[in-house]
Design an enzyme around this catalytic site. Structure first.
Site, PDB file in Angstrom:
ATOM      1  N   HIS A 364     -92.604  -1.132  31.134  1.00 17.05           N
ATOM      2  CA  HIS A 364     -93.777  -0.626  31.854  1.00 17.05           C
ATOM      3  C   HIS A 364     -93.656  -0.908  33.351  1.00 17.05           C
ATOM      4  O   HIS A 364     -94.003  -0.062  34.189  1.00 17.05           O
ATOM      5  CB  HIS A 364     -95.052  -1.281  31.318  1.00 17.05           C
ATOM      6  CG  HIS A 364     -95.298  -0.993  29.866  1.00 17.05           C
ATOM      7  ND1 HIS A 364     -96.230  -1.678  29.125  1.00 17.05           N
ATOM      8  CD2 HIS A 364     -94.732  -0.096  29.023  1.00 17.05           C
ATOM      9  CE1 HIS A 364     -96.238  -1.208  27.886  1.00 17.05           C
ATOM     10  NE2 HIS A 364     -95.337  -0.263  27.798  1.00 17.05           N
ATOM     11  N   CYS A 677     -84.876  17.418  33.926  1.00 18.01           N
ATOM     12  CA  CYS A 677     -85.649  16.291  34.444  1.00 18.01           C
ATOM     13  C   CYS A 677     -84.997  15.000  33.976  1.00 18.01           C
ATOM     14  O   CYS A 677     -84.714  14.828  32.793  1.00 18.01           O
ATOM     15  CB  CYS A 677     -87.086  16.369  33.929  1.00 18.01           C
ATOM     16  SG  CYS A 677     -88.082  14.930  34.354  1.00 18.01           S
TER      17      CYS A 677
END
Length: 746
Positions: A364, A677
């Site tokens: 994260h 991407c």
């Protein structure tokens, strides 16, 4: 008997404190300490070995060995009995040292006369500082009381070493936290930064390792532990409705806090003369040594729980909270063992760089660091114990290297690198508003990845033509409860407003794998990257998907809207998700809300299976975005979090480029818009090769747009494509070598 031993131990510690008082130089203090220990324990030899570098121990003081051997005798970690104590962090106690496993004879010391050997590690919070040794002529195994007493003394020596009590001449007696240190970690976010250390959780310093009044220290410890237990119970009470993983951690806290063995060992240390703080830290250091070598993964994971609990107890005892009074420097480089996304966002763009002792490239914290474009290095071992607030530090997020307290040579070279990067950015600024057109006239659309409102100014400044990927999961990850629909509507509306009409591709919630929401029940999957994640969660929990789709449609408020579903592995998953969009659109119409002017619905191709879907899927899908990071790890069966394997496989491998070519061809047959991407889109060499293979839309972090555009404008894609095909025809495993030779000539 025990009371007598405790009294002798307290007497020894009292004498040690006297020896360390005053202005005596470090060497004199060490010499006096070895004499006192040998005399108190009744041995002919007492020696202190300290590390002079990461791999080498040096005899720094001795009572009983040849004087000439001090600062001359050195050994590698693991070499001899002393080296083995340092390597494994365990006590060695033998009555017959010459015949013990690993023994190595050091003739210059004159130790051949001594049979018995007792060595204990000098360590502090998992950091090995040296070894304390006693030896005697008679063949005897030292008593448990003697071992215990020596461990207590080693703890005090470790604390005093940390406080700079033994500074002298030579590398082994050089002051801690003052020498240049080079730390190698893992590059998690590119970029280079120079600044000064800001510790997220400043280390607690124990300045009073020896106590005068054991009874008072016992009371202090008891009161602090009771306060700790009450705090843990309160956290448990508040978190009863929280997720399973958080409750398990708190239950582990309570187990440690109520452990009678933990309390008894600390009380015994105090009885032998340590202060309450030193007793806590001694137990923490020894538990660290035990748990870090445990074979059981669960026990190793509990190490961080014990560390956190011990640090809480130390803060209660010392009053040293997270607020130390230090001011955030103007150029802060955040240093921490680990950090959550919400805490990192509180610092925001104030940070110049981030260095974590733990973490991974998919954590994260890494996601937020990328969103903020802050250089990040993870897995930088020892950084949280080696660095001090205000230390000069340089972070190389491209190489995964950290220079702590660098010397002038390193500073000069690093600043040259930063200057070169700055000059390059200035050059890229001159082409910011120009289209990325190659020498053979092919236009490549360069768009950016985003996930925070803070990213949106880059849409204008970087020259990006739109947002090719807006990660909607960040708003879910940085909070302790599910965001309300109204909050999401407001956020998505601000994103579209900030885009000023440029296309924004909203990727629906991509959670699971390494992105677990703090308020969702974890699934403890053996292989989460291949588990319940992304669109699989959305289809199984349609309420979450519908709420997000409603928020997106209401935020569009009559404007064009583009939605993309992540991790689609087969055509039916896309069709089911598209049906949810249709149902949501109809509900919004019935409710009287403004509908999007137009609605594009696409899929991320991140699994090889979707590349082989029926052609009907490519006919039906609104657009395809290749998610290069996941696609590559599944294609090569190489976990991108695993340093041992992730760098073995090249993005310019002919097999991978052949897969890309096939995807391009299948989209071309159906006239399906296609983009790429991922990290490779932002690497100039890989980007031009992808463009040569037919990927004419590339989505990347904003800082990569300039370098990629600059190279695209200097190449002929038709020529580069011929170079790639020729390399493949020759049977090369990777086309990188051929491409690099071509690019050196353009």
């Amino acid at each position: 008997m025990v009371e007598s031993t405790e009294s002798e131990s307290r007497k020894l510690l009292g004498r040690l404190r006297e020896a360390m008082a005053g202005d005596n130089p470090g060497q004199a203090r060490l010499d006096k300490i070895t004499h006192l220990i040998g005399d108190s324990i009744g041995t002919e030899v007492c020696s202190v070995y300290l590390f002079r570098d990461d791999d080498t121990l040096e005899l720094c003081a001795s009572e009983g060995l040849n004087v000439e051997s001090v600062h001359q005798t050195r050994m590698r970690i693991g070499e001899g009995l002393v080296g083995r104590v340092a390597k494994f962090g365990k006590v060695i106690n033998t009555p017959d040292a010459p015949n013990a496993k690993g023994f190595r004879y050091m003739p210059e010391t004159g130790e051949e006369r001594f049979s018995s050997f007792l060595g204990v590690p000098i360590q502090r919070l998992g950091e090995m500082l040296g070894v304390l040794v006693v030896q005697s002529k008679d063949a005897r195994e030292f008593s448990s009381d003697a071992v215990y007493a020596l461990e207590v003394v080693a703890m005090v020596i470790a604390e005093m070493t940390e406080l700079g009590a033994f500074v002298g001449e030579g590398a082994a007696l050089s002051p801690l936290h003052q020498q240049p240190v080079l730390l190698s970690g893992t590059a998690a976010q590119e970029g280079a930064a120079e600044g000064h250390v800001w510790l997220h959780e400043p280390r607690v310093l124990v300045t009073n390792p020896i106590a005068d009044d054991p009874e008072r220290e016992q009371v202090r410890l008891g009161e602090a532990v009771e306060q700790l237990r009450m705090g843990v119970d309160k956290m448990l009470e508040i978190s009863q409705n929280g997720d399973k993983e958080q409750l398990e951690v708190l239950e582990a806290y309570r187990m440690f806090a109520n452990s009678k063995g933990w309390m008894r060992r600390m009380e015994e240390d105090i009885a032998r003369g340590l202060s309450a703080e030193a007793a806590v830290e001694k137990e923490q250091s020894q538990a660290r040594a035990r748990l870090s070598q445990a074979q059981d993964a669960y026990l190793r994971e509990r190490l961080s729980d014990l560390d956190d609990l011990s640090n809480r107890l130390l803060r209660i005892l010392t009053g040293q909270g997270a607020e130390t009074g230090a001011e955030l420097p103007e150029d802060p480089i955040l240093v921490a063992r680990n950090i959550g996304p919400a805490e990192l966002l509180e610092y925001g763009r104030n940070l110049k760089g981030i260095v974590l002792e733990e973490g991974s490239v998919g954590s994260h914290a890494a996601i937020v660091a990328r969103a903020l474009a802050i250089p990040l290095v993870v897995n930088a071992k020892r950084i949280s114990t080696e660095a001090l607030n205000g230390d000069h530090i340089m972070v190389d997020g491209e190489q995964g290297v950290v220079h702590l307290r660098p010397d002038d040579t390193v500073v000069g070279a690093f600043r040259d690198k930063i200057a070169m990067l700055a000059q390059a950015q200035q050059r890229y600024a001159s082409i910011r508003d120009k289209p990325a057109v190659t020498l053979d006239g092919q236009k490549i659309d360069l768009v950016m990845n985003a996930g925070l409102m803070a990213d949106l100014p880059s849409l204008e400044n970087s020259g990006a033509e739109g947002v090719g990927l807006f990660r909607t999961e960040l708003q879910f990850l940085v909070r302790n409860q599910m965001p309300r629909r109204s909050e999401l509507v407001a956020l998505y509306k601000r994103v579209l407003d900030a885009a000023h009409g440029k296309r924004v591709v909203f990727r629906t919630l991509d959670i699971g794998s390494d992105k677990v929401l703090p308020y969702m029940k974890p699934n403890d999957e053996p292989n989460p990257a291949l588990g319940w994640r992304a669109i699989r969660v959305g289809l199984d929990k349609p309420g979450i998907m519908r709420m997000q789709l409603q928020a997106l449609m209401r935020a569009a408020d009559g404007r064009p809207l583009t939605v993309m579903f992540p991790f689609v592995a087969q055509a039916d998953e896309y069709r089911a998700a598209r049906d949810e969009v249709t149902k949501t659109l109809e509900r919004e119409r019935i409710l009287g809300h403004a509908l999007p002017e137009s609605l594009e619905i696409g899929a991320m191709l991140e699994t090889p299976s979707l590349a082989f879907a029926p052609q009907k899927f490519f006919d039906d899908v609104g657009f395809i975005s290749v998610g290069g990071n996941d696609l590559k790890q599944f294609f090569f069966a190489a976990d991108r979090e695993n340093e041992r394997v992730r760098k073995r496989y090249d993005s310019l491998n002919v097999s991978f480029l052949s897969l890309i070519e096939q995807i391009v061809e299948r989209c071309a047959i159906s006239g399906t818009p296609l983009s790429f991407c991922g990290e490779d889109a932002g690497r100039p060499i890989e980007a031009v090769c992808l463009a040569a293979m037919g990927m004419h839309t590339l989505s990347m972090r904003p800082a990569s747009i300039g370098p990629v555009k600059s190279l695209l404008m200097r190449v002929n894609l038709a020529d580069l494509r011929r170079v790639i095909f020729a390399s493949r025809h020759r049977g090369d495993q990777s086309v990188r070598g051929a491409v690099m030779r071509y690019l050196r000539e353009v």
